[in-house]
Design an enzyme around this catalytic site. Structure first.
Site, PDB file in Angstrom:
ATOM      1  N   GLU A  91      42.785 -29.850  39.954  1.00 54.84           N
ATOM      2  CA  GLU A  91      43.325 -28.657  39.275  1.00 54.84           C
ATOM      3  C   GLU A  91      42.184 -28.064  38.429  1.00 54.84           C
ATOM      4  O   GLU A  91      41.386 -28.823  37.853  1.00 54.84           O
ATOM      5  CB  GLU A  91      44.468 -29.152  38.367  1.00 54.84           C
ATOM      6  CG  GLU A  91      45.141 -28.112  37.499  1.00 54.84           C
ATOM      7  CD  GLU A  91      46.214 -28.766  36.587  1.00 54.84           C
ATOM      8  OE1 GLU A  91      46.219 -30.019  36.442  1.00 54.84           O
ATOM      9  OE2 GLU A  91      47.031 -28.022  36.021  1.00 54.84           O
ATOM     10  N   LYS A 131      51.370 -22.699  39.846  1.00 50.39           N
ATOM     11  CA  LYS A 131      52.092 -23.893  39.352  1.00 50.39           C
ATOM     12  C   LYS A 131      53.427 -23.501  38.710  1.00 50.39           C
ATOM     13  O   LYS A 131      53.464 -22.615  37.843  1.00 50.39           O
ATOM     14  CB  LYS A 131      51.184 -24.595  38.342  1.00 50.39           C
ATOM     15  CG  LYS A 131      51.654 -25.949  37.845  1.00 50.39           C
ATOM     16  CD  LYS A 131      50.571 -26.528  36.918  1.00 50.39           C
ATOM     17  CE  LYS A 131      50.873 -27.919  36.439  1.00 50.39           C
ATOM     18  NZ  LYS A 131      49.805 -28.424  35.533  1.00 50.39           N
ATOM     19  N   CYS A 171      49.493 -31.124  39.820  1.00 50.66           N
ATOM     20  CA  CYS A 171      49.611 -32.066  38.706  1.00 50.66           C
ATOM     21  C   CYS A 171      51.041 -32.320  38.237  1.00 50.66           C
ATOM     22  O   CYS A 171      51.797 -32.994  38.916  1.00 50.66           O
ATOM     23  CB  CYS A 171      48.713 -31.594  37.554  1.00 50.66           C
ATOM     24  SG  CYS A 171      48.321 -32.958  36.428  1.00 50.66           S
ATOM     25  N   VAL A 214      46.560 -36.484  32.436  1.00 51.01           N
ATOM     26  CA  VAL A 214      46.256 -37.136  31.157  1.00 51.01           C
ATOM     27  C   VAL A 214      47.281 -38.230  30.854  1.00 51.01           C
ATOM     28  O   VAL A 214      46.985 -39.177  30.145  1.00 51.01           O
ATOM     29  CB  VAL A 214      46.197 -36.126  29.979  1.00 51.01           C
ATOM     30  CG1 VAL A 214      44.969 -35.231  30.095  1.00 51.01           C
ATOM     31  CG2 VAL A 214      47.465 -35.276  29.882  1.00 51.01           C
TER      32      VAL A 214
HETATM   33  C1  ACM Z   1      48.881 -31.454  34.018  1.00 52.10           C
HETATM   34  O1  ACM Z   1      49.840 -30.922  34.603  1.00 52.10           O
HETATM   35  N1  ACM Z   1      47.670 -30.949  34.100  1.00 52.10           N
HETATM   36  C2  ACM Z   1      49.072 -32.676  33.215  1.00 52.10           C
END
Ligand code: ACM
Length: 270
Positions: free
Chosen positions: A43, A113, A146, A173
């Site tokens: 990402e 996203k 992510c 993370v």
């Molecule tokens: C994330 O969605 N970058 C933790």
């Protein structure tokens, strides 16, 4: 048919997209055999992650056919691979946390996203289009980014739409992502390819973020086909047969996609 997948785990420097792209090109093209069928990058792989203002996001955002598209297209030409990677995409009214799937000169898909994580909600537009599944030479490929992983509906939608392999650019993370993705792969019987980053960002007086690496390819039965370390850049390479994800039959009378009971699950919705 076996295919080769390359996963790039990088350590980008915030706000240095040209340098970060060049590093990835050096590492991918420097392999003794750079050819692949699929390459997955993290990402926001060239911009960096921890933005401090909308102006910064605007400054690093690109149109779909901008420098990142050209970079992915060039890397695709040189490796023969379908390439997926994340970037801030300029949209009308703002910027999305997006990903592109590119094959040669063709943009196969762009995705914004839909589940933004934490500070991202200050800076990015929430995606409004469904998660994409695109046709590739090795079968249907799904895309998610992510934090989408923590919403079981996301990967389920991709699997129900026919994806055999799901590319998952990430900047993880939270510590439980790598293990969590094992169950996601099993419950949908798909290959998942997570490209994460490593390194630390601490910008604008915000809480520091440490990215946990552990990029991985998980098989449809939950096997960890390859996994990278948590603290160093890495290039993973593996051979898989996407067709292993085609059947959802886990016992002679149990195809667990056919056996779903959506009419009953719906009663749980508000
Ligand atoms: C994330 O969605 N970058 C933790």
């Amino acid at each position: 048919m076996n295919i080769t997948i390359t996963v790039v785990q990088n350590s980008p420097e915030f706000g240095q997209p040209e340098k970060n792209r060049a590093e990835i090109a050096r590492s991918v093209l420097g392999q003794s055999d750079p050819s692949a069928d699929l390459i997955v990058l993290p990402e926001l792989f060239a911009s960096g992650y921890q933005f401090d203002s909308r102006a910064e996001v605007e400054d690093l955002a690109e149109p779909e056919d901008g420098p990142t598209f050209r970079f992915l297209s060039d890397l695709s030409d040189r490796t023969g691979a379908v390439i997926v990677g994340g970037l801030p995409i300029r949209r009308s009214g703002g910027v999305s946390n997006g990903a592109l799937a590119v094959y040669g000169k063709t943009l196969l898909a762009s995705y914004d996203k839909i589940h933004l994580f934490d500070e991202e909600r200050e800076f990015f537009l929430e995606g409004v289009r469904p998660l994409p599944v695109v046709a590739t030479p090795f079968g249907p490929l799904g895309l998610m980014i992510c934090f989408d992983w923590l919403f079981p509906e996301a990967l389920r939608s991709l699997a129900l739409s026919g994806a055999l392999v799901v590319a998952h650019p990430s900047n993880w993370v939270l510590p439980f992502g790598p293990q969590g993705m094992i169950l996601r792969s099993v419950e949908n019987r798909v290959f998942t390819v997570t490209a994460n980053r490593v390194g630390r960002e601490e910008r604008g007086g915000r809480a520091p973020l440490t990215f946990i690496g552990q990029s991985q390819i998980i098989g449809p039965r939950g096997d960890i086909i390859v996994r990278a370390p948590s603290d160093a850049p890495a290039l993973l390479r593996a051979r898989i047969d996407p067709e292993e994800a085609r059947s959802k039959k886990v016992a002679s009378r149990s195809d667990f996609f056919e056996q779903r009971r959506p009419e009953l699950y719906l009663s749980l919705l508000p």
